[in-house]
Motif scaffolding. Structure first.
Motif, PDB file in Angstrom:
ATOM      1  N   ASP A  31       1.427   6.994  -2.344  1.00 19.09           N
ATOM      2  CA  ASP A  31       1.569   7.853  -3.520  1.00 19.09           C
ATOM      3  C   ASP A  31       1.123   7.158  -4.790  1.00 19.09           C
ATOM      4  OD1 ASP A  31       4.610   8.710  -1.933  1.00 19.09           O
ATOM      5  OD2 ASP A  31       2.747   9.886  -1.948  1.00 19.09           O
ATOM      6  N   ASP A  32       0.722   5.894  -4.667  1.00 19.54           N
ATOM      7  CA  ASP A  32       0.303   5.133  -5.841  1.00 19.54           C
ATOM      8  C   ASP A  32      -1.066   5.624  -6.297  1.00 19.54           C
ATOM      9  OD1 ASP A  32      -0.166   3.291  -7.796  1.00 19.54           O
ATOM     10  OD2 ASP A  32      -0.530   1.622  -6.407  1.00 19.54           O
ATOM     11  N   ARG A  56      -3.402   4.183  -7.998  1.00 15.07           N
ATOM     12  CA  ARG A  56      -4.522   3.265  -7.812  1.00 15.07           C
ATOM     13  C   ARG A  56      -4.948   3.229  -6.331  1.00 15.07           C
ATOM     14  NH1 ARG A  56      -1.725  -1.837  -9.998  1.00 15.07           N
ATOM     15  NH2 ARG A  56      -0.026  -0.657  -9.100  1.00 15.07           N
ATOM     16  N   ARG A 101       0.850  -1.196   0.000  1.00 19.76           N
ATOM     17  CA  ARG A 101       0.000   0.000   0.000  1.00 19.76           C
ATOM     18  C   ARG A 101       0.884   1.243   0.000  1.00 19.76           C
ATOM     19  NH1 ARG A 101      -3.452  -2.728   4.717  1.00 19.76           N
ATOM     20  NH2 ARG A 101      -4.310  -4.408   3.434  1.00 19.76           N
ATOM     21  N   ASP A 102       0.985   1.798  -1.163  1.00 18.10           N
ATOM     22  CA  ASP A 102       1.827   2.966  -1.342  1.00 18.10           C
ATOM     23  C   ASP A 102       0.955   4.209  -1.377  1.00 18.10           C
ATOM     24  OD1 ASP A 102       4.336   3.910  -3.834  1.00 18.10           O
ATOM     25  OD2 ASP A 102       3.564   4.911  -2.029  1.00 18.10           O
TER      26      ASP A 102
END
Lengths: 261, 285
Positions: free
Chosen positions: A234-235, A237, A231-232
């Motif tokens: 900045d991602d 999605r 779980r990023d």
């Protein structure tokens, strides 16, 4: 492995004028057996009350709460629950390691195991060199870590956390969230986390149970499509997922505003 | 160029800050010497005033300091002082123990149960407002000139303030910590010893300090009434032969012991008990 089964939980509190304030209105859900569950909802919707009912600090008026574990025999009679509070709630007159001993004593862990456990869990939260320090000489974030270590040191079936990062500043909270997620993954520790922060729920929860406002019922149960360590923040999605979650919660707030005059 | 000036300006400020800090660090002795020096100077000033007054007034009213200290030396070296002080001290301690044995449970009960609070509040407050000396008189009249009246006078005098301290301390106990101890299934014994008592200790210590001051006074008065030993008795003896010197000598030695106990023992106890709290000295000049 263990999970919490909540069935038709109902709870009211008496108001000053004698009437009852209905807080939980038939809440039902199951937590995730091998992962972290987040209870997400607006402030005052009864999430903390439910957590207290699960841990035994409060009694429900109706319905039941059960911690289901696959212990057998005697051990099955009392599932172990570790509690992390919003504020550290440490015994400030005891050293860090003595605070952990307090929990170990209460949960009747054999004394031979104490040293090994203290060493392991203080190490996990990065406070091993402070084990003989008194809490008031530590920062707020460090104290909260001690609280986490204390809950972990009893090796609970389920880790209960009541908005554990809400009193910390943004940076400390962010770091501690990461660390907690990592520690739980490494220990294969199931956790139940109460929060009103949508981003926190999206980041920490494998399963997110969305509460309506008071009197609370379950609006939706969302499974997190992202595995815990992927779980990023900045991602793109992940941000999309967060937005959907936020939208659901915002709609709840709008509903309240439309309903109440 | 402007950039550099800004940087050096900031560093300059930080630089002077560092200089101030290092100046203080380089001379911690300076502060201690100053502090101790002031205290000694204060005592010497008192002695000087005394000496000056002894020149003006006749020796029966204001004895010479030197002669008084000779008397102090006598009563200490002949062992007379320790014997008398021992009696006085014993009376204070026994009375204290009695008071604590009753006030601690009562204070805790008053803090936890409404009914106890309502029932015991009037007598406790009444006891508080009674002057200690009146208690001394009452106890002597009741028990006669026995050791019991000394113990009783001390106990009754300090009991109200101990009870109130513990009562209020119990009411101000952090409920969050009790919840936490419930969440970790702490035994009732553990709850009392690990959670409740440490919160009460600072209240108890404050009450002991205050109570000790009062207990000394009460015991001395009781002794004055007709005991044949103790510091109070010696003071009355000096009074009866109209020797200011004797009275002052005993008073001074008594004061010194009291100060040693108050600041030495109790102060030490307080430091030990509050070891876990960071000291907030930063704002004092």
């Amino acid at each position: 492995m263990a999970y919490v089964h909540v069935e038709q939980a109902v709870k009211s509190f008496p108001r000053e004028d004698g009437t009852d304030m209905l807080v939980l209105d038939g809440v039902s859900f199951d937590t995730k057996e091998n992962g972290n569950t987040c209870l997400l909802g607006p402030s005052g919707c009864g999430k903390s009350t439910l957590l207290n009912a699960i841990s035994g600090l409060e009694r429900l008026d109706q319905g039941r709460v059960e911690v289901v574990s696959n212990h057998s025999g005697f051990a099955a009679l009392s599932a172990q629950l570790g509690y992390v509070f919003q504020d550290p709630r440490l015994l400030n007159w005891k050293r860090v390691e003595e605070n952990l001993v307090f929990a170990l004593k209460g949960m009747q862990v054999p004394q031979l195991q104490w040293e090994e456990r203290i060493h392991k869990y203080l190490g996990l939260v990065g406070l091993l060199e402070f084990r003989k320090q008194y809490p008031l000489y530590l920062s707020g974030g460090m104290r909260q870590r001690v609280g986490l270590a204390r809950a972990l040191v009893i090796e609970p079936d389920i880790l209960l956390m009541d908005e554990p990062f809400s009193k910390l500043d943004q940076l400390t909270a962010r770091k501690l969230r990461e660390d907690t997620l990592e520690i739980c993954a490494r220990l294969k520790q199931s956790a139940l986390l109460v929060t009103h922060d949508v981003e926190e729920a999206a980041y920490m929860g494998d399963r997110i149970v969305i509460f309506s406002a008071r009197p609370a019922h379950i609006v939706e149960v969302v499974e997190n499509p992202f595995p815990p360590l992927a779980r990023d923040l900045d991602d793109v999605r992940f941000i999309q997922f967060k937005k959907q979650l936020l939208q659901t919660v915002l709609n709840l707030v709008k509903e309240i505003e439309e309903v109440s005059p | 160029m402007a950039e550099q000036e800004k940087v050096s300006a900031v560093r300059g400020k930080a630089g002077s800050g560092a200089a101030v800090r290092s100046r203080a660090k380089a001379n911690p002795w300076r502060e201690i010497v100053w502090d101790v020096g002031l205290r000694i100077a204060s005592i010497f000033t008192l002695l000087f005033v005394w000496w000056f007054l002894s020149l003006v007034f006749p020796p029966t009213l204001i004895p010479k300091p030197w002669e008084t200290f000779v008397e102090v030396f006598n009563i200490v070296t002949t062992g007379a002082f320790f014997a008398e002080m021992g009696s006085t001290l014993r009376r204070v301690l026994v009375g204290f123990v009695f008071a604590m044995v009753v006030s601690i449970p009562l204070g805790i009960l008053m803090g936890t149960l409404r009914s106890f609070e309502s029932f015991f509040e009037p007598p406790v407050i009444l006891g508080l407002t009674m002057p200690g000396l009146v208690w001394a008189v009452l106890m002597i009249m009741f028990f006669g000139l026995t050791e019991t009246s000394a113990y009783a006078a001390v106990a009754v005098t300090i009991f109200p303030m101990l009870a109130i301290s513990i009562w209020q301390g119990t009411k101000s106990i952090d409920k969050d910590l009790i919840d936490m101890s419930k969440a970790f299934h702490a035994s009732p014994w553990s709850k009392v010893v690990d959670v409740i008592l440490p919160q009460l200790i600072s209240h108890i210590l404050a009450a002991i300090r205050y109570g000790l001051g009062l207990a000394w006074k009460v015991v001395v008065v009781v002794e004055m009434f007709g005991f044949s030993n103790g510091v109070g008795y010696q003071v009355v003896r000096g009074f009866n032969v109209f020797s200011m010197k004797v009275v002052l000598a005993w008073t001074i030695t008594f004061l010194v012991v009291m100060i040693i106990i108050e600041f030495g023992m109790i102060g030490w106890l307080e430091r030990v008990v509050t070891r876990w709290r960071p000291r907030v000295e930063a704002w004092r000049r």
